[in-house]
Design a protein around this motif. Structure first.
Motif, PDB file in Angstrom:
ATOM      1  N   PRO A 166      39.732  41.733  41.291  1.00  0.00           N
ATOM      2  CA  PRO A 166      40.805  40.830  40.869  1.00  0.00           C
ATOM      3  C   PRO A 166      41.274  41.115  39.442  1.00  0.00           C
ATOM      4  O   PRO A 166      40.607  41.804  38.667  1.00  0.00           O
ATOM      5  CB  PRO A 166      40.157  39.439  40.958  1.00  0.00           C
ATOM      6  CG  PRO A 166      38.926  39.626  41.788  1.00  0.00           C
ATOM      7  CD  PRO A 166      38.473  41.026  41.522  1.00  0.00           C
ATOM      8  N   ALA A 167      42.422  40.535  39.108  1.00  0.00           N
ATOM      9  CA  ALA A 167      42.987  40.625  37.762  1.00  0.00           C
ATOM     10  C   ALA A 167      43.590  39.265  37.422  1.00  0.00           C
ATOM     11  O   ALA A 167      43.309  38.276  38.100  1.00  0.00           O
ATOM     12  CB  ALA A 167      44.034  41.729  37.718  1.00  0.00           C
ATOM     13  N   GLY A 168      44.405  39.207  36.391  1.00  0.00           N
ATOM     14  CA  GLY A 168      45.076  37.964  36.031  1.00  0.00           C
ATOM     15  C   GLY A 168      46.441  37.853  36.689  1.00  0.00           C
ATOM     16  O   GLY A 168      46.963  38.800  37.257  1.00  0.00           O
ATOM     17  N   ASP A 169      47.008  36.661  36.620  1.00  0.00           N
ATOM     18  CA  ASP A 169      48.366  36.391  37.100  1.00  0.00           C
ATOM     19  C   ASP A 169      48.811  35.146  36.342  1.00  0.00           C
ATOM     20  O   ASP A 169      48.270  34.859  35.261  1.00  0.00           O
ATOM     21  CB  ASP A 169      48.352  36.204  38.622  1.00  0.00           C
ATOM     22  CG  ASP A 169      49.756  36.202  39.243  1.00  0.00           C
ATOM     23  OD1 ASP A 169      49.861  35.818  40.410  1.00  0.00           O
ATOM     24  OD2 ASP A 169      50.744  36.538  38.571  1.00  0.00           O
ATOM     25  N   ILE A 170      49.724  34.374  36.888  1.00  0.00           N
ATOM     26  CA  ILE A 170      50.169  33.146  36.225  1.00  0.00           C
ATOM     27  C   ILE A 170      48.960  32.241  35.957  1.00  0.00           C
ATOM     28  O   ILE A 170      48.158  31.975  36.842  1.00  0.00           O
ATOM     29  CB  ILE A 170      51.202  32.405  37.092  1.00  0.00           C
ATOM     30  CG1 ILE A 170      52.496  33.234  37.207  1.00  0.00           C
ATOM     31  CG2 ILE A 170      51.523  31.021  36.524  1.00  0.00           C
ATOM     32  CD1 ILE A 170      53.501  32.690  38.209  1.00  0.00           C
ATOM     33  N   GLY A 171      48.820  31.778  34.724  1.00  0.00           N
ATOM     34  CA  GLY A 171      47.735  30.863  34.361  1.00  0.00           C
ATOM     35  C   GLY A 171      46.400  31.535  34.117  1.00  0.00           C
ATOM     36  O   GLY A 171      45.423  30.868  33.771  1.00  0.00           O
ATOM     37  N   VAL A 172      46.338  32.841  34.299  1.00  0.00           N
ATOM     38  CA  VAL A 172      45.086  33.572  34.092  1.00  0.00           C
ATOM     39  C   VAL A 172      45.356  34.737  33.145  1.00  0.00           C
ATOM     40  O   VAL A 172      45.896  35.778  33.545  1.00  0.00           O
ATOM     41  CB  VAL A 172      44.499  34.089  35.425  1.00  0.00           C
ATOM     42  CG1 VAL A 172      43.206  34.867  35.180  1.00  0.00           C
ATOM     43  CG2 VAL A 172      44.233  32.933  36.377  1.00  0.00           C
ATOM     44  N   GLY A 173      44.972  34.549  31.895  1.00  0.00           N
ATOM     45  CA  GLY A 173      45.131  35.577  30.877  1.00  0.00           C
ATOM     46  C   GLY A 173      43.781  36.092  30.412  1.00  0.00           C
ATOM     47  O   GLY A 173      42.758  35.926  31.078  1.00  0.00           O
ATOM     48  N   GLY A 174      43.777  36.673  29.216  1.00  0.00           N
ATOM     49  CA  GLY A 174      42.550  37.259  28.690  1.00  0.00           C
ATOM     50  C   GLY A 174      41.423  36.259  28.534  1.00  0.00           C
ATOM     51  O   GLY A 174      40.250  36.593  28.761  1.00  0.00           O
ATOM     52  N   ARG A 175      41.756  35.027  28.153  1.00  0.00           N
ATOM     53  CA  ARG A 175      40.722  33.997  27.977  1.00  0.00           C
ATOM     54  C   ARG A 175      40.011  33.715  29.291  1.00  0.00           C
ATOM     55  O   ARG A 175      38.771  33.722  29.368  1.00  0.00           O
ATOM     56  CB  ARG A 175      41.376  32.720  27.440  1.00  0.00           C
ATOM     57  CG  ARG A 175      40.462  31.502  27.393  1.00  0.00           C
ATOM     58  CD  ARG A 175      41.202  30.261  26.911  1.00  0.00           C
ATOM     59  NE  ARG A 175      42.385  29.951  27.717  1.00  0.00           N
ATOM     60  CZ  ARG A 175      43.144  28.864  27.522  1.00  0.00           C
ATOM     61  NH1 ARG A 175      42.857  28.026  26.539  1.00  0.00           N
ATOM     62  NH2 ARG A 175      44.190  28.626  28.287  1.00  0.00           N
ATOM     63  N   GLU A 176      40.793  33.494  30.333  1.00  0.00           N
ATOM     64  CA  GLU A 176      40.218  33.157  31.640  1.00  0.00           C
ATOM     65  C   GLU A 176      39.440  34.339  32.226  1.00  0.00           C
ATOM     66  O   GLU A 176      38.343  34.160  32.787  1.00  0.00           O
ATOM     67  CB  GLU A 176      41.323  32.724  32.602  1.00  0.00           C
ATOM     68  CG  GLU A 176      41.968  31.378  32.277  1.00  0.00           C
ATOM     69  CD  GLU A 176      42.970  31.429  31.134  1.00  0.00           C
ATOM     70  OE1 GLU A 176      43.332  30.352  30.612  1.00  0.00           O
ATOM     71  OE2 GLU A 176      43.393  32.547  30.734  1.00  0.00           O
ATOM     72  N   ILE A 177      39.986  35.556  32.098  1.00  0.00           N
ATOM     73  CA  ILE A 177      39.282  36.739  32.590  1.00  0.00           C
ATOM     74  C   ILE A 177      37.951  36.898  31.862  1.00  0.00           C
ATOM     75  O   ILE A 177      36.923  37.229  32.462  1.00  0.00           O
ATOM     76  CB  ILE A 177      40.150  38.006  32.416  1.00  0.00           C
ATOM     77  CG1 ILE A 177      41.372  37.956  33.346  1.00  0.00           C
ATOM     78  CG2 ILE A 177      39.328  39.272  32.657  1.00  0.00           C
ATOM     79  CD1 ILE A 177      41.070  38.120  34.823  1.00  0.00           C
ATOM     80  N   GLY A 178      37.944  36.646  30.565  1.00  0.00           N
ATOM     81  CA  GLY A 178      36.708  36.745  29.784  1.00  0.00           C
ATOM     82  C   GLY A 178      35.635  35.796  30.278  1.00  0.00           C
ATOM     83  O   GLY A 178      34.469  36.180  30.459  1.00  0.00           O
ATOM     84  N   TYR A 179      36.014  34.544  30.512  1.00  0.00           N
ATOM     85  CA  TYR A 179      35.035  33.565  31.006  1.00  0.00           C
ATOM     86  C   TYR A 179      34.505  33.962  32.383  1.00  0.00           C
ATOM     87  O   TYR A 179      33.306  33.841  32.670  1.00  0.00           O
ATOM     88  CB  TYR A 179      35.676  32.176  31.094  1.00  0.00           C
ATOM     89  CG  TYR A 179      35.998  31.535  29.761  1.00  0.00           C
ATOM     90  CD1 TYR A 179      35.217  31.763  28.637  1.00  0.00           C
ATOM     91  CD2 TYR A 179      37.108  30.686  29.631  1.00  0.00           C
ATOM     92  CE1 TYR A 179      35.520  31.164  27.414  1.00  0.00           C
ATOM     93  CE2 TYR A 179      37.414  30.080  28.419  1.00  0.00           C
ATOM     94  CZ  TYR A 179      36.623  30.330  27.320  1.00  0.00           C
ATOM     95  OH  TYR A 179      36.928  29.728  26.118  1.00  0.00           O
ATOM     96  N   MET A 180      35.406  34.438  33.246  1.00  0.00           N
ATOM     97  CA  MET A 180      34.966  34.814  34.598  1.00  0.00           C
ATOM     98  C   MET A 180      34.091  36.063  34.570  1.00  0.00           C
ATOM     99  O   MET A 180      33.079  36.145  35.285  1.00  0.00           O
ATOM    100  CB  MET A 180      36.186  35.024  35.512  1.00  0.00           C
ATOM    101  CG  MET A 180      36.856  33.711  35.901  1.00  0.00           C
ATOM    102  SD  MET A 180      38.133  33.888  37.171  1.00  0.00           S
ATOM    103  CE  MET A 180      39.518  34.422  36.182  1.00  0.00           C
ATOM    104  N   TYR A 181      34.447  37.025  33.723  1.00  0.00           N
ATOM    105  CA  TYR A 181      33.659  38.250  33.649  1.00  0.00           C
ATOM    106  C   TYR A 181      32.257  37.960  33.105  1.00  0.00           C
ATOM    107  O   TYR A 181      31.261  38.490  33.601  1.00  0.00           O
ATOM    108  CB  TYR A 181      34.368  39.287  32.761  1.00  0.00           C
ATOM    109  CG  TYR A 181      33.639  40.608  32.724  1.00  0.00           C
ATOM    110  CD1 TYR A 181      33.646  41.453  33.827  1.00  0.00           C
ATOM    111  CD2 TYR A 181      32.945  41.022  31.584  1.00  0.00           C
ATOM    112  CE1 TYR A 181      32.980  42.666  33.801  1.00  0.00           C
ATOM    113  CE2 TYR A 181      32.276  42.228  31.549  1.00  0.00           C
ATOM    114  CZ  TYR A 181      32.295  43.050  32.664  1.00  0.00           C
ATOM    115  OH  TYR A 181      31.626  44.256  32.638  1.00  0.00           O
TER     116      TYR A 181
END
Length: 447
Positions: A166-181
């Motif tokens: 997966p990657a980001g899209d609307i509402g999912v940027g670097g902050r959200e990807i960082g927390y999920m990773y």
């Protein structure tokens, strides 16, 4: 345009029966099937092997509960989704969207489109998409972290660097990807490229933030060159104010155009002198504020509430906000105001009626699955860097992105012409993306 081929009619009737009350998905499938008619007529093996029957049906669809605790200690519950649509040419690849509009129909439409988009890049990536009806707006960083950790705790059992990235899209940027990773790594005890859009300090790629907007402009540049012109001296209207819109505006400006509008869900701003990107980035990327503040900060600019920018005089329109944001009346307004080129930066932002208007009135139209493929192309390049344990320079990634977008445009033109639809980039994108997937599915048997 209506379906005339009996095989494709039957496929679409099955889609309607199996997917009632899913208008976004139905719209996406119909638009693609219309493009396949000349291909099916020339390639009877597609019907014999049930290729299109299979391609409209996701390989796997997962829906799950996402419980989390807000800052007041109250338990909240959202719904999570992941569609793993087609893996014929590689592991599933596609973004995660956090937005109240997310539902099965939206995720399936996005996943379906993603298959063809990924195919067009020339990289070995299948199609997938996911997300949640969680709304990050107004949430604290701590709330977003708790939600992301809960979301990925379930999703992690369905993804992997060779399975689904997966990657980001609307509402999912670097902050959200960082927390999920971080949570994925904690649960699986491995640091691998299972998510793209990561921070530069832990495996992310330079140019990823800019990629979709830059790629959109590289594709548009090829559209303009094909018609014997360029961005130089052109007036551009852009909708949206997220990553895609901001970096499309930046690259269009670098290429000599004047970008005069941007928007958010509340309204749009018009700056006859050209958008000041330093001000815009501070409003949207630093302070995460509403776009109306721009008019207070930049003399000569105006803000219009509750409207989109399509009534503005322009040469080029780049819709970069969300699906179905540009309808038939908007298309007529753009045509009346002199617009000659439209390229989609968002996913399916133009309604079918709007696309028909553009094509009937000589507007050269670049569809999303081709024009906005720069983001997923650079995500694919991030996957390559992760596998190699290397980090390429911004210039190297940007050069590879540029070459991919040039090749996508070339594929669209050649595929359309091959089946007798010269200059129809919608047909070209659908057919060019489809044939690669179809050939892979034929080679792999009935799976």
């Amino acid at each position: 345009m209506a379906l005339t081929n009996n095989y494709l009619k039957g496929v679409y009737e099955t889609v309607l029966k199996r997917n009632p009350n899913e208008p976004e998905f139905q719209q996406a499938v119909l638009e693609v099937l219309e493009s396949f008619e000349p291909v099916v007529e020339q390639r009877p093996e597609l019907e014999e092997k049930g290729i299109i029957d299979r391609i409209v049906e996701p390989e796997r669809m997962v829906m799950f509960r996402v419980p989390w605790v807000d800052d007041n200690g109250k338990v909240q519950v959202n719904r999570g989704f992941r569609v793993q649509y087609n893996s014929a040419i590689g592991p599933y690849k596609g973004g995660l969207r956090f937005h109240p509009s997310v539902c099965a129909s939206v995720i399936k439409f996005l996943g379906f489109e993603q298959c063809f988009k990924n195919s067009l890049t020339g990289l070995p990536m299948g199609g997938g998409k996911g997300g949640s009806d969680f709304d990050p707006k107004g949430k604290s960083d701590a709330e977003i972290m708790r939600f992301c950790q809960s979301f990925i705790t379930e999703l992690q059992r369905h993804i992997g660097q060779f399975t689904d990235v997966p990657a980001g899209d609307i509402g999912v940027g670097g902050r959200e990807i960082g927390y999920m990773y971080g949570q994925y790594k904690r649960l699986n005890n491995e640091a691998v490229g299972v998510l793209t859009g990561k921070g530069l300090s832990f495996g992310g790629s330079l140019a990823r933030t800019e990629a979709t907007g830059y790629g959109l402009c590289y594709y548009t540049k090829e559209m303009l060159a094909y018609k014997g012109t360029s961005f130089e001296g052109k007036t551009v209207v852009i909708s949206g104010s997220g990553n895609v819109a901001i970096y499309a505006a930046q690259k269009a400006t670098e290429l000599g155009a004047k970008v005069v509008t941007m928007s958010d869900s509340a309204g749009f701003i018009y700056d006859p002198n050209g958008i000041n990107l330093d001000v815009m980035k501070d409003i949207k990327e630093v302070r995460r504020a509403r776009i109306k503040e721009y008019a207070d900060l930049v003399p000569g600019s105006t803000y219009t509430a509750g409207a989109r920018p399509w009534n503005t005089v322009c040469d080029i329109a780049l819709p970069c906000a969300t699906q179905n944001e540009l309808d038939e009346n908007d298309a007529k307004a753009l045509i009346a105001n002199g617009c000659k080129f439209v390229a989609e930066g968002a996913n399916m932002p133009s309604t079918p009626e709007a696309v028909a208007q553009f094509q009937a009135n000589g507007v050269f139209f670049g569809p999303a699955k081709a024009a906005n493929a720069g983001g997923v192309a650079t995500s694919g390049l991030e996957m390559s860097q992760n596998s190699l344990r290397l980090s390429w320079s911004f210039e190297e990634v940007d050069e590879r992105l540029h070459d991919i977008m040039v090749n996508i445009f070339k594929c669209c033109v050649e595929s359309a012409e091959k089946y007798g639809h010269k200059d129809n980039l919608v047909m070209g994108a659908n057919i060019g993306g489809f044939e690669k997937i179809a050939d892979a599915m034929l080679a792999q048997g009935i799976v």
